[in-house]
Scaffold this motif. Structure first.
Motif, short mmCIF file in Angstrom:
data_model
loop_
_atom_site.label_atom_id
_atom_site.label_comp_id
_atom_site.label_asym_id
_atom_site.label_seq_id
_atom_site.Cartn_x
_atom_site.Cartn_y
_atom_site.Cartn_z
N ALA A 1 0.84 -1.19 0.00
CA ALA A 1 0.00 0.00 0.00
C ALA A 1 0.88 1.24 0.00
CB ALA A 1 -0.91 -0.01 1.22
N ILE A 2 0.52 2.19 -0.86
CA ILE A 2 1.30 3.42 -0.99
C ILE A 2 0.38 4.63 -0.94
CG2 ILE A 2 2.87 4.73 -2.47
CD1 ILE A 2 3.64 2.02 -3.76
N LEU A 3 0.74 5.59 -0.12
CA LEU A 3 -0.02 6.83 0.01
C LEU A 3 0.83 8.00 -0.48
CD1 LEU A 3 -2.28 8.71 1.08
CD2 LEU A 3 -1.18 8.56 3.33
N LEU A 4 0.31 8.74 -1.44
CA LEU A 4 0.95 9.98 -1.87
C LEU A 4 0.34 11.10 -1.03
CD1 LEU A 4 0.78 9.59 -5.78
CD2 LEU A 4 2.46 8.65 -4.17
N LYS B 1 3.57 2.61 2.88
CA LYS B 1 4.57 3.58 2.39
C LYS B 1 3.91 4.93 2.17
CE LYS B 1 7.21 0.00 -0.09
NZ LYS B 1 6.24 -1.11 0.11
N ILE B 2 4.53 5.99 2.65
CA ILE B 2 4.03 7.35 2.43
C ILE B 2 5.08 8.11 1.62
CG2 ILE B 2 3.26 9.49 3.50
CD1 ILE B 2 2.39 7.91 5.92
N TRP B 3 4.69 8.50 0.41
CA TRP B 3 5.60 9.19 -0.49
C TRP B 3 5.19 10.65 -0.63
CZ3 TRP B 3 5.70 5.13 -5.06
CH2 TRP B 3 6.43 4.00 -4.65
N SER B 4 6.17 11.52 -0.58
CA SER B 4 5.93 12.96 -0.77
C SER B 4 6.06 13.30 -2.26
CB SER B 4 6.96 13.76 0.03
OG SER B 4 8.26 13.55 -0.50
N ALA B 5 5.77 14.54 -2.59
CA ALA B 5 5.93 14.99 -3.98
C ALA B 5 7.38 14.84 -4.43
CB ALA B 5 5.48 16.44 -4.11
N ALA B 6 8.31 15.08 -3.51
CA ALA B 6 9.73 14.93 -3.84
C ALA B 6 10.08 13.47 -4.09
CB ALA B 6 10.59 15.49 -2.71
#
Length: 262
Positions: free
Chosen positions: A82-85, A202-207
Motif C-alpha cells: 500500500a502506498i499513500l501519496l 509507504k508514504i511518499w511525498s511529492a519529492a
C-alpha cells in the motif's frame, strides 16, 4: 503479473451535509470509506491474484495522512503493498492534477501489467482520473468494465453501455475501470486485519515521486468547484382516494383541474 489498483478515500455521501452559508461540505463527524467502485476494482485484482500465485497487488492512493486507515483495509482484504501519496503540495488537485501525481507514483512503482481503478468516485462523479492515467502512460484502456477474461497477454472485456454492452480486446499493459456489476467485494479477514495492522504503509511525498510541482496542487488545477448546494426539498405529495378505479380517476382529474394543471 503485477497489478496496481488506484483507490480513494471518500466521505460517506449518505451522511453528507452542506453548510448553507459557505456552500462547502461539512466533514466533521462524517465517516470516510473506501470508494465503492474502487472496492470492485480491488476485488478483481485480488481474484487474479487468487488465480495466479505469482501475482502481486499494490494499492495506490493520494490523500491526507488518515487515508492510511483505508489502505490498511485494502491490505486486510488481501493486497500486498500500500502506498499513500501525501504532501501539502498535492492538496487541492483536480482530476487533471491528481492523475499527474498518480502517474508519477506509478512510474516510481515500476512496471505493471494491469492498472485497475473504479469507474468514478462518489464525492466527485467525474470518471476522469482512470482514463487520464491511461492517456498519460500511453497504454490501452477500457472503462465501465462489467466482465473480462485473460488469455496470455490479451484481455477480452465486456464494456457496459446504456442499452447493452460491447466486447473489446486489448493487450497488456492496460488500464481498466470497474463498475459494481463486475463483482462483489470480499470482506476483510481476521488474519488479514492482523497482518494489515502490522504492515508498513509507504508514504511518499511529492519529492519522493519526482513530480513537477507546476502540474499538481490547487494552483495547477484548471477546474474548480464554483458552488455546492443541496436542492430545496419539494413539498409533500398528496394522495387521491377512491373505492374504485373509475372513482380514483375522476377524483384525480378533479384535483388536477382544481390546481389548474389541466
Amino acid at each position: 503479473m503485477k497489478i496496481i489498483v488506484c483507490v480513494k478515500q471518500v466521505p460517506n455521501t449518505n451522511e453528507i451535509k452542506i453548510n448553507p452559508e459557505t456552500g462547502t461540505l461539512i466533514r466533521d463527524g462524517v465517516q470516510s470509506i473506501l470508494n465503492p467502485d474502487d472496492a470492485n476494482a480491488l476485488e478483481e485484482a485480488l481474484k487474479l491474484k487468487d488465480q495466479n500465485p505469482d501475482a502481486t497487488v499494490t494499492v495506490l492512493t493520494m490523500g491526507p495522512p488518515q487515508a492510511t486507515e483505508m489502505l490498511r483495509e485494502c491490505l486486510a482484504m488481501g493486497a500486498d503493498d500500500a502506498i499513500l501519496l501525501s504532501d501539502r503540495a498535492l492538496g487541492g488537485s483536480d482530476t487533471w492534477a491528481t492523475s499527474n501525481a498518480l502517474v508519477a507514483g506509478i512510474k516510481k512503482i515500476g512496471e505493471f501489467d494491469i492498472i485497475f481503478a473504479g469507474r468514478q468516485a462518489i464525492d466527485g462523479d467525474t470518471a476522469q482520473v482512470g482514463p487520464q492515467i491511461a492517456e498519460k502512460l500511453d497504454v490501452a484502456q477500457v472503462t465501465y468494465v462489467k466482465e473480462f477474461a485473460i488469455d496470455g497477454d490479451e484481455i477480452t472485456v465486456h464494456r457496459a453501455l446504456e442499452d447493452g454492452y460491447e466486447v473489446l480486446k486489448l493487450k497488456m499493459p492496460c488500464v481498466l475501470t470497474a463498475i459494481k456489476e463486475l463483482n462483489k467485494p470480499r470482506y476483510m479477514s481476521i488474519s488479514g486485519i492482523y497482518k494489515a495492522m502490522q504492515a508498513d504503509v509507504k508514504i511518499w511525498s511529492a519529492a519522493d515521486i519526482g513530480v513537477d510541482l507546476t502540474i499538481v496542487g490547487l494552483k495547477a488545477s484548471p477546474t474548480n468547484v464554483f458552488r455546492s448546494f443541496t436542492p430545496k426539498p419539494k413539498g409533500k405529495g398528496s394522495f387521491v382516494a377512491g373505492d374504485t378505479e373509475k372513482e380514483l380517476a375522476v377524483n384525480l382529474l378533479t384535483a388536477l383541474k382544481a390546481k389548474h394543471i389541466i
